[in-house]
Scaffold this active site. Structure first.
Site, PDB file in Angstrom:
ATOM      1  N   ARG A  86       0.846  -1.328   0.047  1.00 53.54           N
ATOM      2  CA  ARG A  86      -0.040  -0.053   0.090  1.00 53.54           C
ATOM      3  C   ARG A  86       0.748   1.256   0.033  1.00 53.54           C
ATOM      4  O   ARG A  86       0.769   1.999  -0.889  1.00 53.54           O
ATOM      5  CB  ARG A  86      -1.027   0.000   1.204  1.00 53.54           C
ATOM      6  N   ILE A  87       1.635   1.358   0.977  1.00 52.75           N
ATOM      7  CA  ILE A  87       2.656   2.620   0.876  1.00 52.75           C
ATOM      8  C   ILE A  87       3.604   2.777  -0.199  1.00 52.75           C
ATOM      9  O   ILE A  87       3.614   3.788  -0.615  1.00 52.75           O
ATOM     10  CB  ILE A  87       3.363   2.644   2.402  1.00 52.75           C
ATOM     11  N   ALA A  94      10.028   2.535   6.991  1.00 57.44           N
ATOM     12  CA  ALA A  94       9.447   1.336   7.087  1.00 57.44           C
ATOM     13  C   ALA A  94       9.735   0.808   8.634  1.00 57.44           C
ATOM     14  O   ALA A  94       9.051   0.953   9.586  1.00 57.44           O
ATOM     15  CB  ALA A  94       9.916   0.260   6.176  1.00 57.44           C
ATOM     16  N   ARG A  95      11.014   0.012   8.834  1.00 64.66           N
ATOM     17  CA  ARG A  95      11.763  -0.298  10.054  1.00 64.66           C
ATOM     18  C   ARG A  95      12.988   0.151  10.252  1.00 64.66           C
ATOM     19  O   ARG A  95      13.630  -0.406   9.248  1.00 64.66           O
ATOM     20  CB  ARG A  95      11.015  -1.730  10.405  1.00 64.66           C
ATOM     21  N   ASP A  99      12.982   7.801   9.329  1.00 64.08           N
ATOM     22  CA  ASP A  99      11.742   7.890  10.475  1.00 64.08           C
ATOM     23  C   ASP A  99      11.756   7.010  11.592  1.00 64.08           C
ATOM     24  O   ASP A  99      11.170   7.181  12.602  1.00 64.08           O
ATOM     25  CB  ASP A  99      10.335   7.933   9.773  1.00 64.08           C
ATOM     26  N   GLU A 113      14.087   2.276  19.607  1.00 61.35           N
ATOM     27  CA  GLU A 113      13.474   3.849  19.606  1.00 61.35           C
ATOM     28  C   GLU A 113      13.297   3.993  20.991  1.00 61.35           C
ATOM     29  O   GLU A 113      12.626   3.184  21.755  1.00 61.35           O
ATOM     30  CB  GLU A 113      12.207   3.629  18.545  1.00 61.35           C
ATOM     31  N   HIS A 126       9.604   8.503  14.354  1.00 56.31           N
ATOM     32  CA  HIS A 126       8.762   7.458  14.000  1.00 56.31           C
ATOM     33  C   HIS A 126       7.341   8.145  14.101  1.00 56.31           C
ATOM     34  O   HIS A 126       6.428   7.714  14.645  1.00 56.31           O
ATOM     35  CB  HIS A 126       8.689   6.402  15.006  1.00 56.31           C
ATOM     36  N   ALA A 152       3.376   7.944  10.570  1.00 52.99           N
ATOM     37  CA  ALA A 152       1.798   7.719  10.553  1.00 52.99           C
ATOM     38  C   ALA A 152       0.721   8.802  11.068  1.00 52.99           C
ATOM     39  O   ALA A 152      -0.523   8.779  11.167  1.00 52.99           O
ATOM     40  CB  ALA A 152       1.309   6.475  11.192  1.00 52.99           C
TER      41      ALA A 152
HETATM   42  N1  NAI Z   1       6.780   5.188   9.728  1.00 54.84           N
HETATM   43  C1  NAI Z   1       5.428   4.746  10.276  1.00 54.84           C
HETATM   44  O1  NAI Z   1       4.939   5.529  11.024  1.00 54.84           O
HETATM   45  C2  NAI Z   1       5.039   3.446   9.476  1.00 54.84           C
HETATM   46  C3  NAI Z   1       5.855   2.567   9.180  1.00 54.84           C
HETATM   47  N2  NAI Z   1       5.003   1.519   8.456  1.00 54.84           N
HETATM   48  C4  NAI Z   1       6.089   0.268   7.908  1.00 54.84           C
HETATM   49  O2  NAI Z   1       5.684   0.240   6.575  1.00 54.84           O
HETATM   50  C5  NAI Z   1       5.667  -1.270   6.240  1.00 54.84           C
HETATM   51  C6  NAI Z   1       4.647  -1.187   5.296  1.00 54.84           C
HETATM   52  O3  NAI Z   1       3.526  -0.879   5.348  1.00 54.84           O
HETATM   53  P1  NAI Z   1       2.144  -1.068   4.019  1.00 54.84           P
HETATM   54  O4  NAI Z   1       2.617  -0.674   2.965  1.00 54.84           O
HETATM   55  O5  NAI Z   1       0.953  -0.407   4.605  1.00 54.84           O
HETATM   56  O6  NAI Z   1       2.222  -2.786   4.143  1.00 54.84           O
HETATM   57  P2  NAI Z   1       1.706  -3.754   2.944  1.00 54.84           P
HETATM   58  O7  NAI Z   1       1.280  -4.740   3.534  1.00 54.84           O
HETATM   59  O8  NAI Z   1       0.488  -3.028   2.328  1.00 54.84           O
HETATM   60  O9  NAI Z   1       2.941  -3.776   2.234  1.00 54.84           O
HETATM   61  C7  NAI Z   1       4.148  -4.461   2.406  1.00 54.84           C
HETATM   62  C8  NAI Z   1       4.513  -5.089   1.110  1.00 54.84           C
HETATM   63  O10 NAI Z   1       5.890  -5.444   1.438  1.00 54.84           O
HETATM   64  C9  NAI Z   1       6.380  -6.813   0.778  1.00 54.84           C
HETATM   65  N3  NAI Z   1       7.066  -7.364   1.277  1.00 54.84           N
HETATM   66  C10 NAI Z   1       7.093  -8.378   2.306  1.00 54.84           C
HETATM   67  N4  NAI Z   1       8.471  -8.731   2.468  1.00 54.84           N
HETATM   68  C11 NAI Z   1       9.244  -8.499   1.460  1.00 54.84           C
HETATM   69  C12 NAI Z   1      10.919  -8.555   1.215  1.00 54.84           C
HETATM   70  N5  NAI Z   1      11.368  -9.403   1.703  1.00 54.84           N
HETATM   71  N6  NAI Z   1      11.140  -7.791  -0.082  1.00 54.84           N
HETATM   72  C13 NAI Z   1      10.408  -6.880  -0.349  1.00 54.84           C
HETATM   73  N7  NAI Z   1       9.137  -6.760  -0.489  1.00 54.84           N
HETATM   74  C14 NAI Z   1       8.377  -7.604   0.696  1.00 54.84           C
HETATM   75  C15 NAI Z   1       4.780  -7.473   0.854  1.00 54.84           C
HETATM   76  O11 NAI Z   1       4.714  -8.490  -0.254  1.00 54.84           O
HETATM   77  C16 NAI Z   1       3.907  -6.149   0.752  1.00 54.84           C
HETATM   78  O12 NAI Z   1       3.594  -6.088  -0.703  1.00 54.84           O
HETATM   79  C17 NAI Z   1       4.917  -1.942   7.505  1.00 54.84           C
HETATM   80  O13 NAI Z   1       5.030  -3.075   7.466  1.00 54.84           O
HETATM   81  C18 NAI Z   1       5.548  -0.918   8.704  1.00 54.84           C
HETATM   82  O14 NAI Z   1       6.595  -1.370   8.949  1.00 54.84           O
HETATM   83  C19 NAI Z   1       3.886   1.491   8.182  1.00 54.84           C
HETATM   84  C20 NAI Z   1       2.976   2.460   8.605  1.00 54.84           C
HETATM   85  C21 NAI Z   1       3.580   3.543   9.464  1.00 54.84           C
HETATM   86  O1  AKG Z   2       2.678   4.975  15.076  1.00 55.98           O
HETATM   87  C1  AKG Z   2       2.692   3.846  15.704  1.00 55.98           C
HETATM   88  O2  AKG Z   2       2.634   3.773  16.857  1.00 55.98           O
HETATM   89  C2  AKG Z   2       3.242   2.918  14.792  1.00 55.98           C
HETATM   90  C3  AKG Z   2       2.956   3.319  13.485  1.00 55.98           C
HETATM   91  C4  AKG Z   2       3.793   2.341  12.526  1.00 55.98           C
HETATM   92  O3  AKG Z   2       4.893   2.174  12.397  1.00 55.98           O
HETATM   93  C5  AKG Z   2       2.662   1.247  11.606  1.00 55.98           C
HETATM   94  O4  AKG Z   2       1.710   1.522  11.466  1.00 55.98           O
HETATM   95  O5  AKG Z   2       3.440   0.160  11.418  1.00 55.98           O
END
Ligand code: NAI
Ligand code: AKG
Length: 323
Positions: free
Chosen positions: A161-162, A241-242, A266, A271, A289, A292
């Site tokens: 998604r992201i 991401a992480r 981020d 953390e 971080h 979001a």
């Molecule tokens: N900075 C922040 O506050 C936030 C960070 N995140 C991080 O962003 C990540 C992604 O979020 P979304 O896009 O919503 O999740 P999502 O599940 O929609 O997309 C994640 C994608 O990563 C792919 N993937 C899994 N393992 C992989 C690998 N080894 N190599 C390449 N691609 C791989 C999956 O197939 C999937 O399409 C979350 O898991 C989270 O860790 C998410 C929201 C907030």
């Molecule tokens: O804001 C948070 O506490 C976590 C957000 C995040 O990293 C996630 O949605 O994976």
């Protein structure tokens, strides 16, 4: 907020960011007459604090707090763990499954917020917004140069998604986008006008690499010293991401020796990132971080997880099950 601490079967909300912009997530609990309260600890919880909070809880709503096997083992009434967000790397999902506890999250609720933040960080890195701001405030009036994004190649690692939302924004800036995601069919890349490529090819082609994949439990950093060395000289890295996806010491070294032109980060391996080598690395933009943390995402994450907590406590299947 419904504060009914002391009653049994309550929802305990440990994340500090729950309902920070609107009360609507609390209203989901109130309207369902489900007792819910904030954690007694007004800070991100350590494992032992979470053990104490989880002890009598029927549901936990967590942010980045460590929901370990020990926490789960100490929570006999627990029926659902809700991640206020997307990434569940801080939750021992296998232990939850083994204990018959549901895990839910809020997929999509913060996609726009994180994609916007990714572009903000990328632009801040390339146009040196932070040192420029500091220079003006400190009366030096230095003027900074940086590359344009148009015509450059962005490699999106993790095209969910992201990642896709970032790709759409980058195309709006006239960037060429390549993406690596081994779990998706070719149509997904084609629909977004993006070329699918292997990880090594993405790293070699990129002027900018941006990470949007989950952190797998126990996995080594995706970008270690060897992978960072494969990036083009003068490339940029953005990580929303992480933190555990990148070897921070190797990244700091690549910034210090000039191999990379900049990084925008981020998320950190630990953390807050006390002692992280990134704190005094050159050409970094660092944020706490908060990718979001848009008003809209905050409301959406809260109501999404509150709705699923209520559903599970009523014996209904959750809308967004992780397990
Ligand atoms: N900075 C922040 O506050 C936030 C960070 N995140 C991080 O962003 C990540 C992604 O979020 P979304 O896009 O919503 O999740 P999502 O599940 O929609 O997309 C994640 C994608 O990563 C792919 N993937 C899994 N393992 C992989 C690998 N080894 N190599 C390449 N691609 C791989 C999956 O197939 C999937 O399409 C979350 O898991 C989270 O860790 C998410 C929201 C907030
Ligand atoms: O804001 C948070 O506490 C976590 C957000 C995040 O990293 C996630 O949605 O994976």
């Amino acid at each position: 907020m419904t504060d009914m601490s002391g009653s049994t079967g309550e929802v305990v909300v440990t994340t500090q960011s729950f309902a920070r912009y609107t009360d609507s997530p609390w209203r989901v609990f109130e309207e369902a007459r489900v007792p819910a309260r904030r954690s007694r600890f007004a800070h991100p919880l350590a494992e032992d604090e979470l053990v104490r909070e989880a002890a009598g809880a029927a549901a936990l709503v967590v942010g980045l707090d460590p929901v370990t096997a020990k926490v789960i083992g100490a929570a006999p009434s627990l029926r659902v763990i809700a991640k206020h967000g997307v990434g569940v790397d801080n939750i021992d999902v296998a232990a939850a499954r083994a204990a018959g506890i549901r895990v839910v999250n809020a997929p999509g609720a913060n996609t726009t917020a994180v994609a916007d933040m990714t572009m903000a960080l990328l632009l801040a890195a390339v146009r040196r917004i932070v040192p420029a701001h500091t220079s003006v405030v400190q009366g030096r009036w230095e003027r900074f140069f940086g590359p344009e994004l148009a015509g450059r190649t962005l490699a999106v690692i993790g095209f969910g998604r992201i990642g896709q939302a970032v790709a759409r924004r980058a195309r709006g800036f006239d960037m060429t986008v390549v993406a690596y995601d081994p779990h998706l069919p070719a149509e997904v890349f084609a629909e977004q006008g993006v070329r699918a490529a292997g990880l090594d090819e993405c790293l070699a082609a990129a002027d900018v690499v941006t990470l949007h994949l989950p952190l797998a439990p126990g996995a080594p950093p995706l970008l270690g010293r060897a992978e960072l060395a494969r990036l083009r000289p003068g490339a940029y890295l953005v990580n929303t991401a992480r933190g555990g996806l990148v070897d921070e010491a190797a990244l700091a070294e690549a910034l210090r020796d000039g191999h990379l032109a900049g990084a925008a980060v981020d998320v950190f391996a630990s953390e807050p990132p006390d002692g992280s080598p990134l704190l005094d690395a050159p050409n970094v933009v660092l944020t706490p971080h908060c990718g979001a943390f848009s008003h809209e995402a905050n409301a959406a994450m809260g109501t999404t997880v509150a709705t699923d907590v209520v559903r599970v406590l009523r014996g209904l299947p959750p809308v967004n099950p992780v397990v």
